[in-house]
Write an enzyme that holds these catalytic residues in place. Sequence first.
Site, short mmCIF file in Angstrom:
data_model
loop_
_atom_site.label_atom_id
_atom_site.label_comp_id
_atom_site.label_asym_id
_atom_site.label_seq_id
_atom_site.Cartn_x
_atom_site.Cartn_y
_atom_site.Cartn_z
CB CYS A 160 3.21 -1.71 -7.79
SG CYS A 160 3.95 -3.29 -7.36
CB CYS A 177 -4.36 1.85 -1.54
SG CYS A 177 -2.62 2.25 -1.67
CB CYS A 188 -0.99 -0.01 1.16
SG CYS A 188 -0.33 0.30 2.78
#
Length: 138
Positions: free
Chosen positions: A88, A81, A8
């Site tokens: 990422c 999220c 997250c």
Amino acid sequence: MINILVLCTGNSCRSQIAHGYLEHFTEGRKVKVYSAGVETHGVNPKAIATMQEDGIDISHHTSNNVDEYAAIPFDYILTVCDNAKERCPFFPSSAKRLHYNFPDPAKFVGDEEATHLEFKRVRELIKKYCQSFVEEIR
């Protein structure tokens, strides 16, 4: 060994809660759970408290940056999220990526009681998600 990364934004609430439940639901299996953030904000004391209410101790968890785990061959990367999903990094693995955008209880605005209820509500959403995920990978 199955390696799971929960990711997250700040590795303070949602990923920490998911980390705790995934460890709980996979106990005794060959699974290693990691959690990280694209930033690090420290583990939120309210996340620790709400998990303790459900009998899971995450007080020993640390807030880690995703870059710390670049060399681990993950089997699953769970983003919890939208911000983490977008930011990422690429992992050189065949990891299956799954995403669910949970509300951030740390951003909830309300009095202490309402905030506590929001943490519990989000905790329950994450708990159900983790239970379903673990059932799917059996």
